[in-house]
Scaffold this motif. Structure first.
Motif, PDB file in Angstrom:
ATOM      1  N   ILE A 144       1.018  -0.879  -0.129  1.00 15.94           N
ATOM      2  CA  ILE A 144      -0.152  -0.072   0.004  1.00 15.94           C
ATOM      3  C   ILE A 144       0.725   1.093  -0.295  1.00 15.94           C
ATOM      4  N   THR A 145       0.595   1.694  -1.170  1.00 16.70           N
ATOM      5  CA  THR A 145       1.421   3.359  -1.269  1.00 16.70           C
ATOM      6  C   THR A 145       0.442   4.546  -1.576  1.00 16.70           C
ATOM      7  N   GLU A 146       1.032   5.718  -1.604  1.00 18.27           N
ATOM      8  CA  GLU A 146       0.261   6.284  -1.908  1.00 18.27           C
ATOM      9  C   GLU A 146       0.028   7.102  -3.181  1.00 18.27           C
ATOM     10  N   ASP A 147       0.797   6.750  -3.710  1.00 16.83           N
ATOM     11  CA  ASP A 147       0.128   6.114  -5.417  1.00 16.83           C
ATOM     12  C   ASP A 147      -1.603   5.259  -5.372  1.00 16.83           C
ATOM     13  N   LEU A 148      -0.809   3.861  -4.412  1.00 13.40           N
ATOM     14  CA  LEU A 148      -1.932   3.438  -4.786  1.00 13.40           C
ATOM     15  C   LEU A 148      -3.164   3.761  -4.451  1.00 13.40           C
ATOM     16  N   LEU A 149      -3.057   4.616  -3.297  1.00 16.13           N
ATOM     17  CA  LEU A 149      -4.052   5.105  -2.073  1.00 16.13           C
ATOM     18  C   LEU A 149      -4.914   6.316  -3.288  1.00 16.13           C
ATOM     19  N   ARG A 150      -4.533   6.960  -4.096  1.00 15.69           N
ATOM     20  CA  ARG A 150      -4.593   8.173  -4.258  1.00 15.69           C
ATOM     21  C   ARG A 150      -5.112   7.626  -5.463  1.00 15.69           C
ATOM     22  N   GLN A 151      -4.874   6.780  -6.180  1.00 18.49           N
ATOM     23  CA  GLN A 151      -5.509   6.403  -8.162  1.00 18.49           C
ATOM     24  C   GLN A 151      -6.774   5.636  -6.874  1.00 18.49           C
ATOM     25  N   ARG A 152      -7.179   4.894  -6.041  1.00 17.66           N
ATOM     26  CA  ARG A 152      -8.077   4.710  -5.403  1.00 17.66           C
ATOM     27  C   ARG A 152      -9.385   5.537  -4.822  1.00 17.66           C
ATOM     28  N   ALA A 153      -8.317   6.745  -5.215  1.00 17.56           N
ATOM     29  CA  ALA A 153      -9.843   7.609  -4.347  1.00 17.56           C
ATOM     30  C   ALA A 153     -10.039   8.953  -5.376  1.00 17.56           C
ATOM     31  N   GLU A 154      -9.770   8.830  -6.653  1.00 15.10           N
ATOM     32  CA  GLU A 154     -10.804   8.875  -7.867  1.00 15.10           C
ATOM     33  C   GLU A 154     -11.771   9.573  -7.352  1.00 15.10           C
ATOM     34  N   HIS A 155     -13.186   8.754  -6.929  1.00 13.01           N
ATOM     35  CA  HIS A 155     -14.006   9.735  -6.765  1.00 13.01           C
ATOM     36  C   HIS A 155     -13.695  10.848  -6.017  1.00 13.01           C
ATOM     37  N   ASN A 156     -12.769  11.085  -4.768  1.00 11.67           N
ATOM     38  CA  ASN A 156     -12.740  12.148  -4.168  1.00 11.67           C
ATOM     39  C   ASN A 156     -11.525  13.137  -4.601  1.00 11.67           C
ATOM     40  N   ASN A 157     -11.856  13.174  -5.829  1.00  9.79           N
ATOM     41  CA  ASN A 157     -10.637  13.827  -6.556  1.00  9.79           C
ATOM     42  C   ASN A 157      -8.974  13.816  -5.818  1.00  9.79           C
ATOM     43  N   CYS A 158      -9.052  12.499  -5.743  1.00  9.90           N
ATOM     44  CA  CYS A 158      -7.222  11.878  -5.419  1.00  9.90           C
ATOM     45  C   CYS A 158      -6.942  12.814  -4.223  1.00  9.90           C
ATOM     46  N   GLU A 159      -8.124  13.485  -3.527  1.00  6.79           N
ATOM     47  CA  GLU A 159      -7.875  13.717  -2.335  1.00  6.79           C
ATOM     48  C   GLU A 159      -7.537  12.856  -0.991  1.00  6.79           C
ATOM     49  N   LEU A 160      -6.300  12.547  -0.080  1.00  9.37           N
ATOM     50  CA  LEU A 160      -6.344  12.385   1.031  1.00  9.37           C
ATOM     51  C   LEU A 160      -7.061  12.624   2.346  1.00  9.37           C
ATOM     52  N   PHE A 161      -6.819  13.355   2.241  1.00  7.23           N
ATOM     53  CA  PHE A 161      -7.109  13.815   4.030  1.00  7.23           C
ATOM     54  C   PHE A 161      -8.894  13.860   4.504  1.00  7.23           C
ATOM     55  N   SER A 162      -9.725  14.332   2.860  1.00 10.80           N
ATOM     56  CA  SER A 162     -10.596  15.137   3.529  1.00 10.80           C
ATOM     57  C   SER A 162     -11.513  12.888   3.238  1.00 10.80           C
ATOM     58  N   LEU A 163     -10.617  12.159   2.572  1.00 14.13           N
ATOM     59  CA  LEU A 163     -11.374  11.212   2.043  1.00 14.13           C
ATOM     60  C   LEU A 163     -11.443   9.885   3.586  1.00 14.13           C
ATOM     61  N   GLU A 164     -12.997   9.092   3.135  1.00 12.02           N
ATOM     62  CA  GLU A 164     -14.489   8.754   3.717  1.00 12.02           C
ATOM     63  C   GLU A 164     -14.367   7.593   3.601  1.00 12.02           C
ATOM     64  N   GLU A 165     -13.997   6.751   2.046  1.00 14.27           N
ATOM     65  CA  GLU A 165     -14.019   5.781   1.349  1.00 14.27           C
ATOM     66  C   GLU A 165     -13.164   5.357   0.495  1.00 14.27           C
ATOM     67  N   ILE A 166     -12.454   4.165   0.880  1.00 16.89           N
ATOM     68  CA  ILE A 166     -11.764   3.426  -0.368  1.00 16.89           C
ATOM     69  C   ILE A 166     -12.535   1.860  -0.308  1.00 16.89           C
ATOM     70  N   SER A 167     -11.234   1.811  -1.307  1.00 15.11           N
ATOM     71  CA  SER A 167     -11.708   0.767  -1.658  1.00 15.11           C
ATOM     72  C   SER A 167     -10.517  -0.404  -2.114  1.00 15.11           C
ATOM     73  N   LEU A 168      -9.792  -1.332  -1.423  1.00 11.53           N
ATOM     74  CA  LEU A 168      -8.530  -1.977  -1.592  1.00 11.53           C
ATOM     75  C   LEU A 168      -8.341  -3.403  -2.335  1.00 11.53           C
ATOM     76  N   HIS A 169     -10.005  -3.913  -2.846  1.00  6.46           N
ATOM     77  CA  HIS A 169      -9.896  -4.881  -2.663  1.00  6.46           C
ATOM     78  C   HIS A 169      -9.479  -6.014  -3.797  1.00  6.46           C
ATOM     79  N   GLN A 170      -8.472  -7.444  -3.658  1.00  2.75           N
ATOM     80  CA  GLN A 170      -8.236  -7.680  -4.530  1.00  2.75           C
ATOM     81  C   GLN A 170      -6.752  -7.657  -5.368  1.00  2.75           C
TER      82      GLN A 170
END
Length: 478
Positions: free
Chosen positions: A4-30
């Motif tokens: 799990i890296t910052e790039d992976l998290l931002r990639q999976r946070a597209e629905h939140n404009n790739c912002e992590l500080f205000s992210l409320e939901e993320i999916s890292l399955h499979q």
């Protein structure tokens, strides 16, 4: 190993404009993740976290997620419940199909006072006698359901009454399970070592039909008359080895999947490693085949440009004479991203790369690359390229050329005559012609007196014949 890296998290946070500080939901399955990390540092406001169907062996680095309400860790390699005390708002926890055998580890969930739903289906602990009574009696805050089954008040009262006896049974069964797991780990370690030794022996085995001749002839610079024949035989031998190797791999693959193994985290991880290795080998073979393929020849050594349509696209080249340009309509795929298209206009040819495949066309005349333009249709997706010609064509010269053709010489002569007649009749007031119909009357006036002469010429008359008849079929004399 996927981390799990910052790039992976931002990639999976597209629905939140790739912002992590205000992210409320993320999916890292499979994602084939093998370690849980960095989430508690980068995504502090998470409320929903999906981590199902990975290879996570331990719950860690989530205790700082104070707002987390739902955690899904189904289908992983987790063996005990831990490090969830800091998730103060946790309401739903899904640990379906893991390897939790230490049922007493659920006592850590007493700190999660808002927990309402818990899923432990598919874990070894669910086979313990008194499993449900122990969980219901231990976690008083579970007011909604356990394993999708509602907890009734009467069930909780009975579980509390028999808690001491049930707890003792659970502890004894846990000890038996832990001893069993220790034996499984030792067997898994031995099995892995044996497979590694077999793999090394397999790498030492020589190829069938390989006589190692080139080791003795490698420094021989004298040309061999049978060299071509030997090379052909060598290629055939390598081809036979590849076919034999494929058959052998199929047999090994079948033996691997048919071999009975216990359902443990080690066996699941081993199956994953096996699939990953197979995929890596296939990618290497595919990459070697791509390298072995000869590169596409777009321009010959003599400098001749070749026509090519590797993407197999329909096209139409139009010669727009009015605007003095060529227009190429290339039917590229409608939903193809324009970033995958590269256009290169040269004075004598045009090259379009579509997903790395070249489309090249030699032009009938030279064009101006700097003045060319390419546009994409929003409805059909076609690529339209306008290429102005380098030499301007005079339209009048083209008309003269069309008049002088060897095949239509008669027509050209008639056209020239017609043009001359039209020039004579431009202004009829400046010219006058004798009245052919009254030519006889003017001859009769010769003897009676002077004749009015016309402006351009005088008509010489002769004595007419008495028996003259005007025949309409005979053309008049001018």
């Amino acid at each position: 190993m996927v981390r799990i890296t910052e790039d992976l998290l931002r990639q999976r946070a597209e629905h939140n404009n790739c912002e992590l500080f205000s992210l409320e939901e993320i999916s890292l399955h499979q994602q084939e993740i093998e370690k849980l990390e960095y989430i508690d540092k980068l995504c502090r406001d998470l409320k929903i976290l999906y981590l199902q169907n990975n290879l996570i062996p331990k719950i860690e680095n989530v205790s700082k997620l104070k707002k987390l309400e739902y955690l899904n860790l189904a289908l992983n390699n987790i063996e005990r419940i831990e490090n969830l005390e800091g998730c103060e708002e946790l309401q739903k926890l899904d640990l379906t199909a893991n390897f939790i055998g230490e049922l007493s580890s659920i006592e850590i969930l007493k700190h999660n006072i808002h927990l309402k739903e818990l899923f432990l289906v598919g874990n070894p602990c669910t086979e313990f006698e008194g499993y449900r009574e122990f969980v219901v009696a231990t976690l008083h805050q579970l007011k909604k359901s356990l394993d999708s089954k509602e907890i009734e008040r009467s069930e909780r009262i009975r579980a509390l009454q028999n808690y001491r006896q049930v707890e003792k049974q659970i502890r004894e069964q846990e000890q038996v399970y832990l001893l069993k797991r220790a034996r499984e780990k030792e067997e898994a370690l031995k099995r892995i070592q044996e497979k590694q030794e077999k793999k090394k022996e397999k790498q030492r085995e020589p190829k069938p039909g390989f006589d190692r001749r080139w080791y003795t002839d490698i420094n021989n610079t004298i040309p061999d008359p049978l060299e071509d024949k030997e090379n052909h035989q060598q290629k055939e031998t390598e081809k036979e080895y590849q076919e034999w190797n494929i058959d052998k791999e199929d047999e090994e693959d079948k033996a691997f999947w048919e071999e009975p193994t216990p359902y443990t985290p080690e066996s699941r991880l081993e199956a994953h490693r096996y699939l990953e290795e197979k995929r890596r080998v296939k990618e290497n073979i595919r990459g070697q085949k791509v390298k072995e393929e000869s590169p596409k020849t777009l321009v010959t050594a003599e400098g001749k440009v070749l026509n090519m349509n590797e993407p197999k696209l329909h096209f139409f080249l139009q010669d727009d004479e009015e605007n003095n340009q060529f227009i190429l309509d290339l039917a590229v795929y409608r939903y193809l991203d324009s970033s995958l298209i590269d256009v290169d206009v040269q004075p004598t040819y045009i090259r379009v790369m579509v997903k790395g495949k070249p489309f090249q066309l030699v032009l009938p005349a030279e064009v101006k690359p700097d003045s060319s333009s390419a546009k994409r249709s929003q409805t059909t997706g076609h690529l339209v390229i306008s290429m102005p010609k380098a030499q301007e064509i005079i339209m009048a010269n083209q008309k003269v050329r069309t008049l002088v053709k060897p095949s239509n010489s008669n027509k050209s002569q008639t056209n020239v005559k017609r043009e001359q007649v039209e020039k004579l009749e431009v202004d009829p007031s400046k010219y006058s012609f004798p009245d052919v119909a009254n030519i006889i009357q003017e001859k009769e006036r010769i003897g009676q007196g002077p004749i009015r002469l016309q402006q351009q010429k005088v008509i010489d008359t002769k004595p007419s014949c008495i028996d003259f008849e005007d025949n309409q079929d005979v053309p008049p004399l001018i």
